[in-house]
Design an enzyme around this catalytic site. Structure first.
Site, PDB file in Angstrom:
ATOM      1  N   ASP A  68      38.688  72.118  -3.191  1.00  0.00           N
ATOM      2  CA  ASP A  68      37.112  71.996  -3.079  1.00  0.00           C
ATOM      3  C   ASP A  68      36.329  73.313  -2.712  1.00  0.00           C
ATOM      4  O   ASP A  68      35.152  72.877  -2.586  1.00  0.00           O
ATOM      5  CB  ASP A  68      36.669  70.784  -2.514  1.00  0.00           C
ATOM      6  CG  ASP A  68      36.964  70.491  -1.290  1.00  0.00           C
ATOM      7  OD1 ASP A  68      37.533  71.364  -0.545  1.00  0.00           O
ATOM      8  OD2 ASP A  68      37.381  69.400  -0.675  1.00  0.00           O
ATOM      9  N   ASP A  87      34.146  64.807   0.837  1.00  0.00           N
ATOM     10  CA  ASP A  87      35.320  64.515  -0.233  1.00  0.00           C
ATOM     11  C   ASP A  87      36.018  63.465   0.681  1.00  0.00           C
ATOM     12  O   ASP A  87      35.815  63.210   1.818  1.00  0.00           O
ATOM     13  CB  ASP A  87      36.001  65.832   0.007  1.00  0.00           C
ATOM     14  CG  ASP A  87      37.398  65.780  -0.775  1.00  0.00           C
ATOM     15  OD1 ASP A  87      37.502  65.374  -1.777  1.00  0.00           O
ATOM     16  OD2 ASP A  87      38.309  66.271  -0.035  1.00  0.00           O
ATOM     17  N   ASP A  92      37.893  69.094   3.016  1.00  0.00           N
ATOM     18  CA  ASP A  92      39.177  69.355   3.580  1.00  0.00           C
ATOM     19  C   ASP A  92      39.649  70.905   2.946  1.00  0.00           C
ATOM     20  O   ASP A  92      40.581  71.159   3.695  1.00  0.00           O
ATOM     21  CB  ASP A  92      40.330  68.657   3.542  1.00  0.00           C
ATOM     22  CG  ASP A  92      40.977  68.212   2.432  1.00  0.00           C
ATOM     23  OD1 ASP A  92      40.351  68.531   1.276  1.00  0.00           O
ATOM     24  OD2 ASP A  92      42.071  67.756   2.254  1.00  0.00           O
TER      25      ASP A  92
HETATM   26  P1  ADP Z   1      40.371  64.035  -3.325  1.00  0.00           P
HETATM   27  O1  ADP Z   1      39.140  64.193  -4.230  1.00  0.00           O
HETATM   28  O2  ADP Z   1      40.458  62.619  -2.915  1.00  0.00           O
HETATM   29  O3  ADP Z   1      40.406  64.913  -2.226  1.00  0.00           O
HETATM   30  P2  ADP Z   1      42.258  65.560  -5.348  1.00  0.00           P
HETATM   31  O4  ADP Z   1      40.968  66.090  -6.086  1.00  0.00           O
HETATM   32  O5  ADP Z   1      42.959  66.434  -4.394  1.00  0.00           O
HETATM   33  O6  ADP Z   1      41.598  64.225  -4.335  1.00  0.00           O
HETATM   34  O7  ADP Z   1      43.020  64.687  -6.141  1.00  0.00           O
HETATM   35  C1  ADP Z   1      42.804  63.732  -6.883  1.00  0.00           C
HETATM   36  C2  ADP Z   1      43.988  62.684  -7.477  1.00  0.00           C
HETATM   37  O8  ADP Z   1      44.869  63.519  -8.064  1.00  0.00           O
HETATM   38  C3  ADP Z   1      44.932  62.248  -6.247  1.00  0.00           C
HETATM   39  O9  ADP Z   1      44.165  60.915  -5.917  1.00  0.00           O
HETATM   40  C4  ADP Z   1      45.933  62.147  -7.229  1.00  0.00           C
HETATM   41  O10 ADP Z   1      46.195  60.812  -8.032  1.00  0.00           O
HETATM   42  C5  ADP Z   1      46.184  63.347  -8.120  1.00  0.00           C
HETATM   43  N1  ADP Z   1      46.922  64.415  -7.508  1.00  0.00           N
HETATM   44  C6  ADP Z   1      46.206  65.587  -7.160  1.00  0.00           C
HETATM   45  N2  ADP Z   1      47.050  66.528  -6.526  1.00  0.00           N
HETATM   46  C7  ADP Z   1      48.507  65.611  -6.500  1.00  0.00           C
HETATM   47  C8  ADP Z   1      49.617  66.088  -6.117  1.00  0.00           C
HETATM   48  N3  ADP Z   1      50.141  67.193  -5.614  1.00  0.00           N
HETATM   49  N4  ADP Z   1      50.699  65.109  -6.137  1.00  0.00           N
HETATM   50  C9  ADP Z   1      50.391  63.786  -6.652  1.00  0.00           C
HETATM   51  N5  ADP Z   1      49.082  63.372  -7.218  1.00  0.00           N
HETATM   52  C10 ADP Z   1      48.015  64.550  -7.078  1.00  0.00           C
HETATM   53 MG    MG Z   2      40.669  66.964  -1.458  1.00  0.00          MG
END
Ligand code: ADP
Ligand code: MG
Length: 617
Positions: free
Chosen positions: A514, A316, A510
């Protein structure tokens, strides 16, 4: 030594004295025989008793049975000294084994010496020492310099450095001050800290880790299952072999009964599989203990074993390869002031644990009024919507803006963009950027050196940010703009593309949204410090200090442990086979056989205890 072991030692010494007297005293034959029988009874009564009890229970074939039959058989052949000596050697071996096992178990518990004994609570200005289990969430505890932090919490007063080595293997102390989160099990090194407790003892990091290490031996490696199965078929086979050996030559070839019965009994003694039965679980136990010294918590021998066959590693991005602490690099409002846009974002993100939320709250920096916010909806992979001062505010990526019906536009700047919409109207965006963890590139390189075939990055972040991160780290494949179920799909696709059926797919995350992927992968690894509790529960392995390079170390530890296990299997079976052959040909006496058996076991146990030091080089 435990009380039980001391008793055994006394029995062994008493038996040795009786046996020596029986062999050496110039007394009548009858007296000498009586002394030898006494020597046998003193040291071996419990083996015979266990054999009888197991027969009554229908579990005939175990090592007690083998030893009882062999020695009683020797008595029947009037080989008194032989019977007593074999039983004596056998018990010496057993004593050594229980001592060695106890010692490695103890050194693991010492490694894991993180259980706090007490907590200091301040009541009416006086310090009171209580059991950590009695402290409630919200209480203020006082931790003096040199003490273990008993519960997870937030520092409300004081500055100090804390040593997290026992939990994370990280030797550099961490500086803490008011506002820092601290976890239980660390040592407060310098100043006095007042800490507000955030989790009860049962929920605290120490309790979780201890529980995990204690239950890890219940998840057995294939090699351990193999040994159990092996013993189930092996012992009866040996008994049948011994019976044939005793009867066939005298019946068919007219050879002497006593010679062949004697050989059959020797054969039985040799066949005892104790070296394997003991050394293999011990090796895995040691490997798990050795790994925990480096802040790598492995939830079972099966995972430690599988790690050596890692073929694909899927990461991730946010919080795993990157720090997950974003800096605000630009605020581009449409009509609001910059300050107001940031405040709106921070208010909407107030209750979330997502790294983006934490960072936006940090960037805003001022007190937030929780009563202004209601109806918070966190949408995985999109962002957050909430009612603020009666208006519907959405903060997140382009997908979320589309859902809210706001006409948004991308930013020309590189970085993760958080767009904002108020009542469906686009109000601008905040650009934030994350930093790659310092050891991430080295982690990928060392996985390659360990023979990992493919590295993959999955992220919900934008294509531009995701692909530039992957390129900077030398990752083979990157998939961006994924929702949580998209991540599961990708992992399933990769599971279907394995080069060898035994190759393992590892997912490292993390834990913020996920958990489903963690459980879908062959081996799920969670970052322990930042990660959510749900992820730590869903994961098979937890990296306590959040460093991706620990994965390469974990694979190395796994390989070292397996090498030791294989050495023990080959060595014990090799020596066994040789002595069995010699015994059947009449070239090894019963004493030589038991000596070989105890010797092999001692060496195997010593070799197994090397796993405690794996990963140290
Ligand atoms: P990653 O796969 O990099 O861990 P996430 O799946 O947690 O990322 O989130 C994917 C995208 O969704 C982020 O890059 C952001 O654009 C948006 N996002 C998710 N959660 C939030 C939040 N709490 N506030 C703002 N944007 C969010
Ligand atoms: Mg994440």
């Amino acid at each position: 030594m435990t009380g039980k072991q001391k008793k055994m030692l006394i029995r062994i010494l008493a038996s040795a004295v009786l046996l020596a007297a029986g062999l050496l005293l110039p007394a009548a034959e009858g007296i000498r025989s009586a002394l030898i029988i006494a020597a046998y009874a003193v040291v071996g009564w419990d083996v015979v008793w266990k054999a009888v009890r197991n027969i009554l229970r229908g579990q005939v074939f175990d090592e007690n049975f083998l030893m009882a039959v062999a020695t009683i058989g020797a008595f029947c052949l009037r080989e008194f000294p032989e019977a007593a000596e074999v039983m004596l050697f056998y018990q010496i071996g057993e004593l050594f084994q229980s001592y060695a096992v106890g010692r490695s178990r103890r050194s693991i518990t010492e490694l894991m010496d993180i259980r706090p004994d007490s907590a200091n609570i301040e009541r009416d200005g006086l310090l009171e020492q209580v059991d950590p289990e009695e402290v409630a969430v919200g209480d203020i505890i006082v931790v003096k310099a040199g003490e273990k932090i008993p519960l997870d919490g937030v520092v409300v007063e004081g500055n100090s450095s804390v040593n997290t080595a026992a939990l994370t293997g990280e030797s550099l102390p961490r500086e803490v001050s008011a506002g820092s989160e601290v976890i239980s099990g660390c040592i407060n090194q310098s100043g006095l800290l007042r800490i507000q407790v955030q989790k009860g003892f049962e929920e605290s990091t120490v309790s979780k880790i201890l529980e995990l290490v204690e239950t890890s031996s219940s998840k057995k490696a294939h090699a351990e299952h193999f040994i159990t199965k092996f013993a189930r078929y092996y012992t009866p086979a040996v008994v049948i072999g011994a019976a044939l050996l005793a009867m066939v030559p005298p019946l068919l070839l007219g050879e002497s009964w006593s010679v062949w019965v004697q050989r059959a009994l020797t054969f039985l003694v040799i066949s005892c599989p104790c070296a394997l039965v003991i050394s293999i679980p011990l090796s895995f136990f040691g490997g798990i203990g050795g790994a925990s010294r480096h802040g790598i918590l492995v939830k079972g021998g099966n995972y430690l074993e599988a790690l050596a066959r890692t073929e694909t590693v899927v990461f991730d991005k946010t919080g795993t390869l990157t720090r997950g602490t974003f800096q605000v690099t630009a605020v581009h409002p449409e009509e609001y002031s910059r300050e107001d846009l940031l405040e709106l974002a921070a208010l909407a993100e107030q209750f979330s644990d997502h790294p983006i939320s934490r960072s936006l709250r940090g960037a805003y920096g001022k007190e937030l009024d929780p009563s202004r916010v209601s109806g918070v909806k966190e949408i995985s992979g999109h962002g957050i919507c909430a009612q603020i001062d009666g208006r519907e505010v959405c903060a997140g990526n382009g997908k979320l803006m589309d859902q809210a019906g706001a006409s948004w536009h991308p930013c020309h700047r590189t970085g993760t963009t958080v767009h904002l919409a108020v009542d469906g109207r686009y109000e601008g965006h905040i650009v934030i950027s994350d930093e790659i963890k310092p050891d991430a590139a080295e982690a990928i390189a060392s996985l390659k050196r360990q023979g990992v075939r493919k590295t993959v990055m999955l992220t919900g972040d934008s294509k531009r940010v995701g692909e530039s991160t992957a390129a900077a780290l030398g990752i083979d494949e990157a998939h961006t703009e994924l929702l949580p179920d998209g991540k599961v799909e990708q992992v399933e696709r990769l599971l279907g593309q394995k080069a060898s059926p035994k190759g393992q797919l590892v997912f490292v995350g993390d834990g913020i949204n996920d958990a489903p992927v963690l459980s879908r992968a062959d081996i799920g690894i969670a970052m322990g410090g930042l990660g959510s509790d749900a992820a730590i529960e869903a994961a098979d392995i937890v990296l306590m200090d959040d460093q991706p390079s620990r994965l390469a170390l974990a694979i190395r530890i796994s390989k070292q442990t397996l090498r030791i296990v294989k050495q023990n299997i080959a060595f014990s079976l090799g020596v066994k086979g040789l002595v069995l052959l010699l015994g059947a040909m009449g070239l090894a006496s019963m004493q030589a056989a038991i000596f070989a058996d105890v010797g092999v076991m001692v060496l195997a146990v010593l070799n197994a205890s090397r796993t405690l030091r794996v990963g140290k080089n």
